[in-house]
Write a protein that holds these residues in place. Structure first.
Motif, short mmCIF file in Angstrom:
data_model
loop_
_atom_site.label_atom_id
_atom_site.label_comp_id
_atom_site.label_asym_id
_atom_site.label_seq_id
_atom_site.Cartn_x
_atom_site.Cartn_y
_atom_site.Cartn_z
N TYR A 1 0.79 -1.23 0.05
CA TYR A 1 -0.01 -0.09 -0.07
C TYR A 1 0.79 1.11 0.05
N ASN A 2 0.43 2.40 -0.69
CA ASN A 2 1.00 3.58 -0.29
C ASN A 2 0.21 4.25 0.59
N ARG B 1 -2.19 6.38 0.47
CA ARG B 1 -3.64 6.57 -0.02
C ARG B 1 -4.40 5.28 0.00
N ASP C 1 -3.31 2.89 -1.94
CA ASP C 1 -3.49 2.38 -3.19
C ASP C 1 -2.53 1.14 -3.52
N GLN D 1 -0.32 -5.95 1.39
CA GLN D 1 -1.92 -5.85 1.06
C GLN D 1 -2.65 -6.80 2.01
#
Length: 192
Positions: A16-17, A19, A21, A148
């Motif tokens: 993940y970043n 945000r 995403d 994730q």
């Protein structure tokens, strides 16, 4: 003396970043140096860099080559020794299959995260398993803003956070690996 085999993997996808995403993170030179040194210090059986990109695998080979075959290995034999345990894989699934075929038995996956989960395992319970049971464990460390959710949920265990209740809770992965390896593979010098 521990009975279990312990492997570590630094995952670069799917991460993940900030945000949330899904992204692929980049290999960093410092991660290779610092994590391999910590892994070698605590006698980890192998340190895997898991990345889907061929160009990132080429970068890994160039860095390792310098410290294994180039001037770096002559200049710093300790670093050459630490880099000897680094391996690569393209995907986590490929890595699991490789380890299970090599060991001839199930490899238990243990995710790490700075957040608490309902199926979190304590350091003391995992440490006792590592030292008293003939099993194989693969500790997963994430980059970016974490691994994730689907991968986390598919793991056999999720290790408790280093300190979940801290106001500021954003250690570098290099620092987290060192702390976790000491807690799990170091001496029994404190109560977990």
């Amino acid at each position: 003396m521990r009975k279990a085999k312990v492997y570590i993997a630094l995952l670069h996808y799917p991460m993940y970043n900030k945000r949330m995403d899904i992204i692929t993170t980049s290999i960093t030179n410092l991660d290779l140096h610092d994590i391999s040194r910590a892994a070698r210090t605590y006698d980890v059986d192998a340190f895997f860099l898991v990345h889907p990109s061929p160009s990132q695998h080429e970068l890994i080979r160039d860095i390792i080559s310098y410290w294994q075959e180039g001037f770096g290995g002559e200049y710093n034999p300790d670093r050459k020794d630490a880099f000897s345990i680094i391996r690569t894989a393209t995907t986590l699934e490929e890595l699991r299959e490789y380890l299970e075929s090599m060991n001839g038995d199930k490899v238990f996956t243990v995710a790490t995260d700075a957040r608490l989960y309902s199926n979190t395992i304590s350091y003391s319970k995992l440490k006792n398993m590592v030292f008293n049971e003939e099993k194989s464990f693969l500790l997963l460390f994430g980059t970016g803003w974490g691994i994730q959710k689907e991968i986390m949920e598919a793991c056999d265990y999720i290790l408790q956070p280093i300190e979940a209740d801290r106001r500021y809770n954003h250690l570098s992965v290099r620092s987290a690996v060192s702390i976790i390896l000491d807690r799990l593979l170091g001496e029994y010098w404190f109560n977990l």
